[in-house]
Design a protein around this motif. Sequence first.
Motif, PDB file in Angstrom:
ATOM      1  N   LEU A   1     -30.403  25.760 -15.804  1.00  0.00           N
ATOM      2  CA  LEU A   1     -29.843  25.148 -14.595  1.00  0.00           C
ATOM      3  C   LEU A   1     -30.041  23.634 -14.597  1.00  0.00           C
ATOM      4  CD1 LEU A   1     -30.895  27.780 -11.907  1.00  0.00           C
ATOM      5  CD2 LEU A   1     -28.625  27.401 -12.876  1.00  0.00           C
ATOM      6  N   THR A   2     -31.131  23.178 -15.196  1.00  0.00           N
ATOM      7  CA  THR A   2     -31.343  21.726 -15.299  1.00  0.00           C
ATOM      8  C   THR A   2     -30.309  21.106 -16.231  1.00  0.00           C
ATOM      9  OG1 THR A   2     -33.720  22.051 -14.931  1.00  0.00           O
ATOM     10  CG2 THR A   2     -33.019  19.942 -15.849  1.00  0.00           C
ATOM     11  N   ILE A   3     -30.076  21.748 -17.377  1.00  0.00           N
ATOM     12  CA  ILE A   3     -29.059  21.245 -18.312  1.00  0.00           C
ATOM     13  C   ILE A   3     -27.681  21.262 -17.653  1.00  0.00           C
ATOM     14  CG2 ILE A   3     -27.922  21.634 -20.530  1.00  0.00           C
ATOM     15  CD1 ILE A   3     -30.532  22.923 -21.491  1.00  0.00           C
ATOM     16  N   LEU A   4     -27.393  22.323 -16.898  1.00  0.00           N
ATOM     17  CA  LEU A   4     -26.110  22.419 -16.209  1.00  0.00           C
ATOM     18  C   LEU A   4     -25.939  21.265 -15.225  1.00  0.00           C
ATOM     19  CD1 LEU A   4     -23.535  24.151 -15.664  1.00  0.00           C
ATOM     20  CD2 LEU A   4     -24.840  25.253 -13.835  1.00  0.00           C
TER      21      LEU A   4
ATOM     22  N   VAL B   1     -35.810  18.221  -8.083  1.00  0.00           N
ATOM     23  CA  VAL B   1     -36.382  18.722  -9.331  1.00  0.00           C
ATOM     24  C   VAL B   1     -36.032  20.202  -9.429  1.00  0.00           C
ATOM     25  CG1 VAL B   1     -38.224  17.013  -9.339  1.00  0.00           C
ATOM     26  CG2 VAL B   1     -38.629  19.227  -8.251  1.00  0.00           C
ATOM     27  N   SER B   2     -36.540  20.886 -10.436  1.00  0.00           N
ATOM     28  CA  SER B   2     -36.156  22.278 -10.675  1.00  0.00           C
ATOM     29  C   SER B   2     -36.812  23.217  -9.661  1.00  0.00           C
ATOM     30  CB  SER B   2     -36.551  22.691 -12.094  1.00  0.00           C
ATOM     31  OG  SER B   2     -36.255  24.058 -12.305  1.00  0.00           O
TER      32      SER B   2
ATOM     33  N   GLN C   1     -33.676  13.164 -17.896  1.00  0.00           N
ATOM     34  CA  GLN C   1     -33.479  13.842 -16.618  1.00  0.00           C
ATOM     35  C   GLN C   1     -34.064  15.246 -16.655  1.00  0.00           C
ATOM     36  OE1 GLN C   1     -29.477  13.637 -15.149  1.00  0.00           O
ATOM     37  NE2 GLN C   1     -29.837  15.100 -13.497  1.00  0.00           N
ATOM     38  N   PHE C   2     -33.918  15.913 -17.807  1.00  0.00           N
ATOM     39  CA  PHE C   2     -34.468  17.256 -17.951  1.00  0.00           C
ATOM     40  C   PHE C   2     -35.992  17.234 -17.824  1.00  0.00           C
ATOM     41  CE2 PHE C   2     -36.497  20.287 -20.864  1.00  0.00           C
ATOM     42  CZ  PHE C   2     -36.131  21.470 -20.265  1.00  0.00           C
TER      43      PHE C   2
END
Length: 536
Positions: free
Chosen positions: A160-163, A235-236, A183-184
């Motif tokens: 989801l972070t990469i997306l 953040v995630s 960013q990841f």
Amino acid sequence: MSVEENLLFVLCAVAVIVAIRTLSHKTGLPSAALLTIIGIVYAELPGENVGLEPELVLTLVIPPLLYNAALDSSLLDIRRNLRTVISLSVLLVLATAMLVGLGFSLWVTGATLAAGVALGAAIAPPDPVAALAVGRRAGLPGNLITLIQGEGLLNDATALTILTVAVAAIDGDGFSFPGATLQFLISAAGGVVAGVLVAYVVRALRHLRNDPISSNTISLITPFAAYLLGESVHVSGVLAVVIAGLIVGHDAPRYASAAGRLQTSAVWRLVDFILEGMVFLLIGQQLPEVVDSLHDYSPGTIGIAVAISVGVVLLLRPLWLVLTQLLPRRLHMRLGGEGAGREEALNSREVVALSWAGTRGVITLAAIFTLKDNVPDRDLLQFCAFIVVLVTLLGQGLTFAPLVRRLGLRANKADLARERNEARSASVQAALDRLDEIRQEQHDNVEDQAIETMRRQLEIRLERYRRRLDLLEQAESDEIPQSPQYEAALHVRHQVIEAQREELLRWRDAGSLTDEGLRILERELDHEERLLPDRN
């Protein structure tokens, strides 16, 4: 649909989920695959289908499912295998997303790298539900269960972070690998911090967790609190949920009351059962909408896009596992702390099984459905994601159990039973030692009698565990040996409890006992019966 129609749909869906669970137990087929097939069949019937609302799924469905999975996982086991877990849940997800993105940018006409990476991020994370359900039933070794669990917990956050990074690149100036990496890392580190903060807040509320109702309430809101905290600071949120669940699950034996643990466990099993069943039914129902959106693409373009997506997912995973196992063993060192040392290498059969445990599920569709209309080739990306889900969920899900049996991979049941009985014996011995301390601390004859009564009960239990250990030590296979005396004792105790329960019902029916009194006494018998050991 009207309120009555929605209610009827929910009732029918729950009935189907219960029926499929029964069928799954009898046949050994994974319920996730069966529910998806039923969803596809339902989608082709006349009438309105239920759409998959991605924001609803990501906010209300994924957090509790991930949190419950984290509660049932072992923080220590994941830490012992952290390098392999990180390799699968972070590095492999990154590699999958990048490879799919490159494939789309090179061979799919008009596709961009950022759009391809968005698809790759969506289809990269396996959903371990089907694989774990089948693997546990087939007796998959504990190290593989740990790897599948650990990967399934962490890979969603990576994907989801990469997306998010890929979508930002689509809306901005294109995809930059250094910028995406930064960013990841920020999103992942922030998610960890958010999860730790929520876990420590829950720990601070442990005085409320002595009450089972309060304990359940806190447990149910924790995943949503962790997710919202993570998302609110950009953040995630998914990683925050996982970290919070791992820490709270690790702390639960120390801080939660016995009644709270029993009730919370039962509540989460029910929540997990209903949510998982619903989402797999919904997956199948999305087929008509996804297929109808492809009228602008030629069969050749669709075929190339699907081949890239399915090919990368099916081929990269086994290749990755083989290559990582060929790395020098010094690169497989565990992190410090208890259990430090080298991680055990996977043998060829374990690599094959782990390669085939890559079923995709609801997170893939929820992620790809979040793409907005301005994303290039959005309809094609959604179709490719759906095909990957079907191929892995049905193809790998339905064949995973036969593969595990064919490979001969099974946990050593005798070793596991021996470990549990050794721990039981140690806990009873600790109780006996504590009785000696209590005797020295007081001089009351009444308490002396209570201590002696308790001592006799514990010594009988310790003797039973030791006899069981002697039998397990003599086991010549990995199966739990039969003990006629042990089986007979359990049978007698079950029969005695059942006789007590029937007598209480006769008292209630005769008017000699109120229903409230029956429920109290029946609860005592239920707990006594639940405490009876199984054959392990």
